[in-house]
Design a protein around this motif. Sequence first.
Motif, short mmCIF file in Angstrom:
data_model
loop_
_atom_site.label_atom_id
_atom_site.label_comp_id
_atom_site.label_asym_id
_atom_site.label_seq_id
_atom_site.Cartn_x
_atom_site.Cartn_y
_atom_site.Cartn_z
N LEU A 120 0.83 -1.21 0.00
CA LEU A 120 0.00 0.00 0.00
C LEU A 120 0.86 1.26 0.00
N LEU A 121 1.94 1.21 0.76
CA LEU A 121 2.83 2.38 0.87
C LEU A 121 3.46 2.72 -0.48
N LEU A 122 4.02 1.71 -1.15
CA LEU A 122 4.68 1.95 -2.44
C LEU A 122 3.65 2.31 -3.51
N GLU A 123 2.48 1.70 -3.44
CA GLU A 123 1.40 2.02 -4.38
C GLU A 123 0.99 3.49 -4.21
N ARG A 141 13.55 8.06 1.19
CA ARG A 141 13.09 8.48 2.52
C ARG A 141 12.59 7.27 3.31
N LEU A 142 11.83 6.39 2.65
CA LEU A 142 11.34 5.18 3.31
C LEU A 142 12.51 4.32 3.78
N ASN A 145 14.10 5.87 6.76
CA ASN A 145 13.26 5.71 7.95
C ASN A 145 13.30 4.29 8.49
N LEU A 146 13.38 3.30 7.59
CA LEU A 146 13.48 1.90 8.02
C LEU A 146 14.79 1.66 8.78
N ILE A 147 15.88 2.24 8.28
CA ILE A 147 17.18 2.08 8.95
C ILE A 147 17.15 2.75 10.32
N LEU A 183 12.73 -4.71 -0.76
CA LEU A 183 12.54 -4.15 0.58
C LEU A 183 11.97 -5.20 1.53
N ASN A 184 11.02 -5.99 1.03
CA ASN A 184 10.39 -6.98 1.89
C ASN A 184 11.38 -8.08 2.28
#
Length: 311
Positions: A120-123, A141-142, A145-147, A183-184
Motif C-alpha cells: 500500500l505504501l509503495l502504491e 526516505r522510506l 526511515n526503516l534504517i 525491501l520486503n
Amino acid sequence: IDKTQTIIMLNRGQPLDRFQEDLEHTASSIKDKIHEELGLFISIGISQPFTSLAMSKRAYLEGLEALTYRLKSGKHTVIFYEHLDRNKAFLTQFPKQIQNELFEAIKTCNRKQAAEQLHLLLESICSENMNPHHCQVAIARLLNNLIEFMHLLGIEIFEPNENTMLYDDVFELTTIEEIESWLNAQIIVKMIDTLSIREESQYKNISEKIVHIIQQEFDTDLTLESIAGRLHYNPNYLSSIFRKEMKISFSEYLSSYRHHIAKNWLTETTLSVKEISEKLKYKNPQNFIRSFKKLEGITPGKYRELKNHSA
C-alpha cells in the motif's frame, strides 16, 4: 552502452506521424519477441526525432530519461520521451500514516500485515508522485526511515558499512515491483525475524529488556531505579551493563527515544509544544525546547513549520 541496448532508427522520407507509428510498432515487436523467445521482460525508451546523427548522444540521454519512468509504467512497456511529464516542481508526497502502520506491523512481527502495508505504501508513493524522480526521493526516505527505525528497536541486520550500500542496491532496480520485493526480503522480513527471536527468548538480554520498557513506557516517569526494581537488579549494575552493550547511558537513550517521538508528534499530530513536553515528562516546556534545539539546531515550533512546509 551501460547495460542498455541502443538502436538508431532512420526516417527515409516518411511523414513524422507515420514514422512515429512505425517506431512504436517496431519497439513493441522487439519487446514482445524477446519475451516470446527468451522469457525476458524489457522496456524501451524512445527519444524525440532528430535531423542529424550528431544529436545521437542527446537522443541516447532522452531514451534513458524515458526509461526512468519504468518505475511507474512497469517493466514491459514502450515509453516516448515526448510524452513524459517532466514537471520539475519538487513536491514529493509521502504517506506517513501508512508508514506508521507498516512500522507497527514490524514491531508486532506480523509478516502478512507488514507485506500488505509495504504494498500500500509503495502504491501510494507511485500514485501521488507523477514524476519518477519524486518517487525515488520518497523511496529513499522510506529506506532511511526503516534504517532509523531499526536502530530505535535496538537491532542490527547489516554491518555498519552496508547501510550506505543499500541505497545503491535499491536504485539498481527498475520497477516498483522489484523494489517492493527487495525491501520486503532484504529488510522487513529480516527485521521481523530478528524481533521474533528476541521475543521468543523473552528478552533474555538485560539491555534489550530495558530498551523494550523504554519503548513501551516512554511517556511515564521512568527511572533506572524503578526498572531495576522490576527486573530485580542493582541500579548501578544495570547502568554499567546498559552502557557497555548499548554504547550509551540509560538517560541518554531515554532522551533520544523521547526526542524521536517528539519529532513524530510535531509532524504528524496537532499537539502543542506544551502538550508534547508534558506527555514526554519534561518539567516545563522551556526545558523541552532547550533540549530539542540542542539536538536539532532549531526550536520545536520551527521544526514543525519546516516539516509541514516540505510535506
